[in-house]
Design a protein around this motif. Sequence first.
Motif, PDB file in Angstrom:
ATOM      1  N   UNK A  17      37.088  55.083  11.171  1.00  0.00           N
ATOM      2  CA  UNK A  17      36.275  56.036  10.406  1.00  0.00           C
ATOM      3  C   UNK A  17      36.820  56.206   8.993  1.00  0.00           C
ATOM      4  N   UNK A  18      38.159  56.286   8.873  1.00  0.00           N
ATOM      5  CA  UNK A  18      38.762  56.436   7.548  1.00  0.00           C
ATOM      6  C   UNK A  18      38.555  55.179   6.707  1.00  0.00           C
ATOM      7  N   UNK A  19      38.693  54.025   7.347  1.00  0.00           N
ATOM      8  CA  UNK A  19      38.470  52.766   6.628  1.00  0.00           C
ATOM      9  C   UNK A  19      37.020  52.682   6.154  1.00  0.00           C
ATOM     10  N   UNK A  20      36.092  53.027   7.036  1.00  0.00           N
ATOM     11  CA  UNK A  20      34.673  52.988   6.675  1.00  0.00           C
ATOM     12  C   UNK A  20      34.385  53.913   5.500  1.00  0.00           C
ATOM     13  N   UNK A  21      34.993  55.085   5.513  1.00  0.00           N
ATOM     14  CA  UNK A  21      34.780  56.033   4.431  1.00  0.00           C
ATOM     15  C   UNK A  21      35.275  55.454   3.110  1.00  0.00           C
ATOM     16  N   UNK A  22      36.436  54.804   3.122  1.00  0.00           N
ATOM     17  CA  UNK A  22      36.972  54.196   1.912  1.00  0.00           C
ATOM     18  C   UNK A  22      36.077  53.067   1.407  1.00  0.00           C
ATOM     19  N   UNK A  27      31.126  54.168  10.281  1.00  0.00           N
ATOM     20  CA  UNK A  27      31.974  53.528  11.288  1.00  0.00           C
ATOM     21  C   UNK A  27      31.207  52.490  12.111  1.00  0.00           C
ATOM     22  N   UNK A  28      29.967  52.788  12.564  1.00  0.00           N
ATOM     23  CA  UNK A  28      29.224  51.769  13.318  1.00  0.00           C
ATOM     24  C   UNK A  28      28.989  50.491  12.514  1.00  0.00           C
ATOM     25  N   UNK A  29      28.828  50.631  11.193  1.00  0.00           N
ATOM     26  CA  UNK A  29      28.614  49.447  10.360  1.00  0.00           C
ATOM     27  C   UNK A  29      29.854  48.562  10.347  1.00  0.00           C
ATOM     28  N   UNK A  30      31.038  49.185  10.307  1.00  0.00           N
ATOM     29  CA  UNK A  30      32.286  48.406  10.339  1.00  0.00           C
ATOM     30  C   UNK A  30      32.414  47.674  11.667  1.00  0.00           C
ATOM     31  N   UNK A  31      32.002  48.343  12.762  1.00  0.00           N
ATOM     32  CA  UNK A  31      32.107  47.740  14.091  1.00  0.00           C
ATOM     33  C   UNK A  31      31.196  46.515  14.255  1.00  0.00           C
ATOM     34  N   UNK A  32      30.244  46.356  13.356  1.00  0.00           N
ATOM     35  CA  UNK A  32      29.422  45.145  13.427  1.00  0.00           C
ATOM     36  C   UNK A  32      30.239  43.905  13.053  1.00  0.00           C
ATOM     37  N   UNK A  33      31.278  44.115  12.243  1.00  0.00           N
ATOM     38  CA  UNK A  33      32.107  43.001  11.783  1.00  0.00           C
ATOM     39  C   UNK A  33      33.406  42.879  12.584  1.00  0.00           C
TER      40      UNK A  33
END
Length: 223
Positions: A17-22, A27-33
């Motif tokens: 979640x913190x990475x996605x915010x940066x 967060x779900x978008x990051x989990x696609x990768x």
Amino acid sequence: MAREFLVQDGPGNVTIRAIAREMGMTAPAVYRYFTSRDELIQAIRRDIFGEMGGHLRAVIEAIPEREPAVELLASGRALRRWAIEHPHEFGLILGPWGPSESRQAGRAEREASWAFGSLFAGLISELWRTRGFPAPDPDSLDPELVAQLTALRQEYQVELPVEALAIMVRCWVRLYGVISMDALGHLAFALPNGDAFFERELQDLAAVLGIEEFYAADQPTAR
């Protein structure tokens, strides 16, 4: 951006979640990768290993003569410079944030780290082939150590006998140890500038490998 965030804060303090915010994502978008936070961290580590290895290869390729002793000394200095200039990245792959998680590292990450380690192994192997260096009697080595070195040689196809491989590991641990302490600030309490200390350690390693003449020839005071 994710790499900068991770190397500065350390993986133990970072969530998806913190990475996605940066990154300006959800967060779900990051989990696609990446299926997990650990997978993302491992991907970043592989990227850093590749960058560091590329830097060392460029240094080696810029040396006019193809002499493994010269290339080995130059790559040791180049690794230290890179580590000092990139302390957060170094800390993520070879420093305090690396070891605890690298035990669970997948095959891909181990191969990425070996792609870097193979540079050192290749130079040591070439040095052994062309010049040789002092090595212990294989019968004097602990059987458990021999078994582990044999497994290492077989897994990564290192062209060294176990006695020479023992010297290679010894030299790598010592070189990595002094670079790690220096780059991560653990020598600063006693040595504000670690240049002279590192050079003394490098000279001692040259003696272990029987290449002191190449170290001496590289020093302005020796000319």
